[in-house]
Write an enzyme that holds these catalytic residues in place. Sequence first.
Site, PDB file in Angstrom:
ATOM      1  N   GLY A   1       0.775  -1.233   0.000  1.00  0.00           N
ATOM      2  CA  GLY A   1       0.000   0.000   0.000  1.00  0.00           C
ATOM      3  C   GLY A   1       0.810   1.289   0.000  1.00  0.00           C
ATOM      4  N   GLN A   2       2.145   1.182  -0.114  1.00  0.00           N
ATOM      5  CA  GLN A   2       2.938   2.402  -0.149  1.00  0.00           C
ATOM      6  C   GLN A   2       2.541   3.230  -1.367  1.00  0.00           C
ATOM      7  OE1 GLN A   2       4.060  -0.676   0.159  1.00  0.00           O
ATOM      8  NE2 GLN A   2       5.694  -0.818   1.642  1.00  0.00           N
ATOM      9  N   GLU A   3       2.681   4.529  -1.253  1.00  0.00           N
ATOM     10  CA  GLU A   3       2.253   5.435  -2.325  1.00  0.00           C
ATOM     11  C   GLU A   3       2.870   5.054  -3.670  1.00  0.00           C
ATOM     12  OE1 GLU A   3       1.899  10.209  -3.283  1.00  0.00           O
ATOM     13  OE2 GLU A   3       2.927   9.550  -1.458  1.00  0.00           O
TER      14      GLU A   3
ATOM     15  N   LEU B   1       3.563   2.212  -4.790  1.00  0.00           N
ATOM     16  CA  LEU B   1       3.024   0.951  -5.312  1.00  0.00           C
ATOM     17  C   LEU B   1       1.561   1.056  -5.745  1.00  0.00           C
ATOM     18  CD1 LEU B   1       4.533  -1.497  -2.665  1.00  0.00           C
ATOM     19  CD2 LEU B   1       5.388  -0.999  -4.960  1.00  0.00           C
TER      20      LEU B   1
END
Length: 179
Positions: free
Chosen positions: A69-71, A73
Site C-alpha cells: 500500500g505504499q504510495e 506501489l
Amino acid sequence: MGLLFTKLVKMFMDEEHKVIVVGLDNAGKTTILYQFLMNEVVHTSPTIGSNVEEIVCKNVHFFMWDIGGQESLRTSWNTYFADSDFVIFVVDSTDRERLHISKVELSKMLSHEDLSNSRLLVLANKQDVKGCMTAAEISQQLQLTELKTHSWNIQSCCALTGEGLSEGLEWMTQQVSAR
C-alpha cells in the site's frame, strides 16, 4: 427440477474466488491476511509486491492477494484487478489524517472497469486503539452509502486479535451464495 439440481450441485462444489486486499500502507493488510490463514499474529514488514494465500470458508476458496500500500506501489494496483470477485479495503481506524487519501484511492479503484462486478468489504482495522474512528464514521467519510455500483459491507475489526474478521469472511461467503 433443473434449477434445483444446479443449486444443489453448487452447494456441494468448492468455488474459487479472487480477492484483492488493498489499503494504504500500515493499515494492517498483511496481518489480516495471516490472521485469516493461521488465526495468529505474524511479524510482518512492509509488503513490496504481493502475498497470496488461499483461505477456505464453507467450501468457498478465496485466493487473497495482499498488495503493498505504499504510495509508490498504488499505481500498480490495477494490474491485480482482473477477475477479482471481491475487494477487501483495509482502513487504519486511527489514521484520520490520511482517510481522505483512502477515499480517493477507493473511488479510483471502484471506477476501474475490471472491478465493475466485484463486491467490497471495508475492514475498519485497529478498533482496539482508544480514540479510533468507528466503522460508522469511516463509512460516512468514504461515502459508502452513496456507492450504488457495488455490493458493500463495512466491518469493525482488530487484526491483532482477529475480532471482526470472521464476520467479514462470513459476509463474503453469503455474497457468493446469493449469486
